[in-house]
Write an enzyme that holds these catalytic residues in place. Structure first.
Site: not given
Ligand SMILES: *Cc1c(COP(=O)(O)O)cnc(C)c1O
Length: 414
Positions: A190, A218, A249
């Site tokens: 990210s 992502h 996301k």
């Molecule tokens: C955003 C993210 C998470 C967490 O996801 P949530 O559903 O908001 O808990 C986990 N791993 C990665 C790589 C992320 O980018």
């Protein structure tokens, strides 16, 4: 009252966070999530209309009318809350339907929902690995994977970020006395918007008898020709054993996560994963809307295609304007190297109507400060042009256009 003494201690802690320039301040959005948002910058600034470049709303589905309608529908037909964990009385037909739809989309055998991907990563490792086993993980995996690995007793063999020679070395080390080996990586990282070389990782996994786990938070919904994720992009859809991902996301952005993969692994999560056993089930509103999201993205690649066009356009134009960028995904780090410069730059962009946040130590390494742009299918060309103009104007102000990394560091320090 013991709190009197403790209070002073906590106040000191908070003050030192502030003094180090690490204090995080929330801004309040007064509109639905989208490309154009209305933002309050506390304590007392007027509302500003800005273009949002820092949401994970990659496919622009967070406020999509059909998704909102499906949420209403779920609310009407299945109620508001379940007041139960999944295995007692918290599983509705629609939870199974969503799990099935995710499996089909990702081309996996089975899927288990979690309250979040943080919880999916928190539950997975402990459920399937013991002290005789080994995890070989990229050093820059997401914080929730680090937490999940800490909760299990497997031996840890971290490898240098994206370094396949180092991964191989660690696989050889782990082979000496471990029962099962598991390679763990993010699909897209990210901070830099860079991709794991999953095809090579799968080759090494075959060679050294390891299973492969990818966190594609992502990537799910938009990376690869039909948006299945990095396993599609790298041509290894049948070789990855487990994908963890989020509904928070690209897939509507509300909340929820899952472990999707080999059916025995998913079944062990249902029997043992603590966030699944001891935390409340996903609410019907979100489940119903998420089913709609999967229908939308399974039917047409229109949104991920537009996102790809937007990404290529923005990356091309921002480079041509004279900025140093990294990666190859809709996450576009515009490198400024100096933390103060990144903060000032972000503030100036905001006054130009562009909402994009500066990242600096400890979120990224020292000397790697940047503005992180996230492109969305909700952005129109005019949004992107406005951003490029604002970047160019601000870049001129600070005299960094066309400068190399070393020249910027020479000018501003790192
Ligand atoms: C955003 C993210 C998470 C967490 O996801 P949530 O559903 O908001 O808990 C986990 N791993 C990665 C790589 C992320 O980018």
């Amino acid at each position: 009252m013991a709190y009197g003494k403790v209070k002073a201690y906590y106040q000191d802690e908070l003050q030192s966070i502030q003094q180090e320039g690490l204090y995080k301040q929330e801004r309040f959005i007064h509109s639905p999530q989208g490309a154009d948002i209305s933002v309050e910058f506390p304590p007392k600034a007027p509302l500003s209309e800005v273009i949002n470049f820092c949401a994970n709303n990659y496919l622009g589905l967070s406020s999509h009318p059909e998704v909102i309608e499906a949420a209403h529908d779920g609310l009407k037909k299945r109620g508001y809350g379940m007041s139960s964990v999944r295995f007692i009385c918290g599983t509705q037909d629609i939870h199974k339907e969503l799990e099935q739809k995710i499996s089909t989309f990702l081309k996996m055998e089975d899927t288990i929902l979690f309250p979040s991907c943080l919880d999916a990563n928190g539950g997975l490792f402990e459920a399937v690995l013991g002290p005789e086993d080994a995890i070989i993980a990229d050093k820059l995996v997401h914080a929730s994977i680090i937490d999940g690995m800490r909760l299990c007793k497997a031996q840890q063999y971290p490898f240098k970020h994206l370094d396949m020679n180092h991964l191989e070395k660690k696989l050889i080390e782990a082979s000496e006395d471990c029962r099962h080996k598991m390679i763990v990586t993010d699909g897209v990282f990210s901070m830099d918007g860079d991709l794991a070389p999953l095809d090579i990782i799968c080759d090494l996994a075959d060679k050294y008898d390891a299973i492969v786990v990818v966190d594609d938070s992502h990537a799910t919904g938009f990376i690869g020709k039909t948006g299945r994720g990095v396993h599609e992009l790298k041509g290894c859809m049948d070789r990855v054993d487990v994908i963890t991902t989020t509904l928070g996301k690209a897939l509507g952005g509300a909340s929820g996560g899952c472990v999707s993969g080999r059916k025995e692994i998913v079944e062990l999560c249902r029997q043992r994963a603590r966030p699944y056993l001891f935390s409340n089930t996903m609410p019907p509103v979100i489940v119903s809307a998420a089913i709609k999201v999967l229908e939308i993205i399974s039917k047409s690649t229109e949104r991920r295609d537009k996102l790809e066009w937007n990404t290529n356009y923005f990356r091309e134009k921002i480079s041509a304007a004279g900025f140093v960028i990294k990666g190859e995904t809709p996450i576009v780090p515009v490198m400024l190297f100096n933390a103060q410069l990144a903060q000032d730059f972000s503030r100036d962009l905001y006054y130009e109507g562009i909402y994009a946040v500066g990242f600096f130590f400890p979120v990224v390494p020292k000397g790697q400060a940047r503005i992180r742009i996230q492109i969305s299918a909700n952005h129109e060309k005019e949004h992107l042009d406005k951003a490029i103009n604002a970047f160019t104007k601000t870049g001129e102000k600070y005299g960094i256009l066309g400068l190399s990394k070393n020249e910027i560091i020479e000018k501003y320090g790192s």
